[in-house]
Design a protein around this motif. Structure first.
Motif, mmCIF file in Angstrom:
data_model
loop_
_atom_site.group_PDB
_atom_site.id
_atom_site.type_symbol
_atom_site.label_atom_id
_atom_site.label_comp_id
_atom_site.label_asym_id
_atom_site.label_seq_id
_atom_site.Cartn_x
_atom_site.Cartn_y
_atom_site.Cartn_z
ATOM 1 N N GLU A 1 -0.943 -10.759 -5.362
ATOM 2 C CA GLU A 1 -2.350 -10.861 -4.968
ATOM 3 C C GLU A 1 -3.195 -10.244 -6.052
ATOM 4 N N GLU A 2 -4.377 -10.813 -6.254
ATOM 5 C CA GLU A 2 -5.292 -10.236 -7.225
ATOM 6 C C GLU A 2 -6.724 -10.548 -6.828
ATOM 7 N N THR A 3 -7.547 -9.525 -6.835
ATOM 8 C CA THR A 3 -8.989 -9.673 -6.645
ATOM 9 C C THR A 3 -9.663 -8.920 -7.792
ATOM 10 N N ASP A 4 -10.970 -8.799 -7.735
ATOM 11 C CA ASP A 4 -11.687 -8.055 -8.767
ATOM 12 C C ASP A 4 -11.388 -6.564 -8.720
ATOM 13 N N SER A 5 -10.879 -6.096 -7.579
ATOM 14 C CA SER A 5 -10.694 -4.650 -7.454
ATOM 15 C C SER A 5 -9.269 -4.211 -7.089
ATOM 16 N N ASN A 6 -8.368 -5.167 -6.855
ATOM 17 C CA ASN A 6 -7.000 -4.736 -6.558
ATOM 18 C C ASN A 6 -5.977 -5.791 -6.952
ATOM 19 N N MET A 7 -4.748 -5.318 -6.991
ATOM 20 C CA MET A 7 -3.648 -6.197 -7.369
ATOM 21 C C MET A 7 -2.379 -5.694 -6.710
ATOM 22 N N LYS A 8 -1.541 -6.628 -6.321
ATOM 23 C CA LYS A 8 -0.192 -6.321 -5.864
ATOM 24 C C LYS A 8 0.748 -7.110 -6.757
ATOM 25 N N MET A 9 1.740 -6.412 -7.278
ATOM 26 C CA MET A 9 2.701 -7.081 -8.149
ATOM 27 C C MET A 9 4.093 -6.542 -7.913
ATOM 28 N N ILE A 10 5.075 -7.377 -8.233
ATOM 29 C CA ILE A 10 6.477 -6.991 -8.130
ATOM 30 C C ILE A 10 7.026 -6.826 -9.542
ATOM 31 N N TYR A 11 7.595 -5.655 -9.769
ATOM 32 C CA TYR A 11 8.287 -5.346 -11.023
ATOM 33 C C TYR A 11 9.771 -5.584 -10.782
ATOM 34 N N LYS A 12 10.417 -6.291 -11.722
ATOM 35 C CA LYS A 12 11.863 -6.508 -11.638
ATOM 36 C C LYS A 12 12.480 -6.221 -12.997
ATOM 37 N N SER A 13 13.497 -5.372 -12.990
ATOM 38 C CA SER A 13 14.245 -5.091 -14.205
ATOM 39 C C SER A 13 15.548 -4.426 -13.833
#
Length: 180
Positions: free
Chosen positions: A123-135
């Protein structure tokens, strides 16, 4: 893992803890390379694990804290070595959302054999983001430091939280909320 990650790590250790500490961790780690690194070389990640573990034992700081501090240090290496990348983006969220589509594409051109983490923006808006890191390397604390330093670089503030989605930390969800 690219040699620049090793050379800069040893530079950080020397500037923070002294040359004697660098000598100690290199001499007391099981290193196939014998601790001789070039920035353009490629080395086994287990060597980094050995170095960080020995440093943790020597200075009595938890491994994850050291990885986090190294991430902050390495961000400065990136801004000094590749200032043009940071000029391409007008906000930290824009930069973070372009990691897979732009930044890692260019890294792979320079270092085709580089094994990079992936960042999936949920998800991404002008004020926030959710992301998944994989490594497989589980260096999410390094990623956390880079995210926080990105906001600092753009003179913005954010609250960054993370949730390990597996025990090993090879899959981590980051939630970033820009502070207005």
């Amino acid at each position: 893992m690219k040699g620049i990650v090793f050379t800069e790590f040893l530079e950080m250790v020397e500037s923070t803890f002294g040359l004697e500490t660098v000598d100690y961790i290199v001499e007391n780690s099981d290193l196939k390379s014998e601790g001789v690194y070039t920035s353009v070389g490629t080395y086994d990640f287990i060597e980094m694990v050995n170095l960080i573990t020995k440093l943790s034992e020597k200075v009595n700081i938890p491994v994850n804290n050291l990885i986090y501090e190294y991430g902050k240090y390495f961000f400065n290496v990136l801004t000094n070595s590749y200032p043009e990348i940071f000029k391409l983006y007008n906000s930290p969220l824009n930069l973070l959302s372009s990691i897979e589509s732009h930044i890692h594409v260019h890294v792979r051109k320079i270092y085709p054999e580089a094994e990079l983490p992936t960042f999936e923006v949920l998800e991404e808006t002008d004020s926030n983001m959710k992301m998944i890191y994989k490594s497989e390397r589980a260096m999410y604390m390094f990623a956390l430091a880079l995210i926080e330093k990105t906001f600092e670089h753009y003179h913005d503030k954010a609250t960054v939280s993370y949730e390990k989605l597996n025990e090993e930390g090879t899959k981590v969800k980051f939630e970033i909320e820009k502070v207005v």
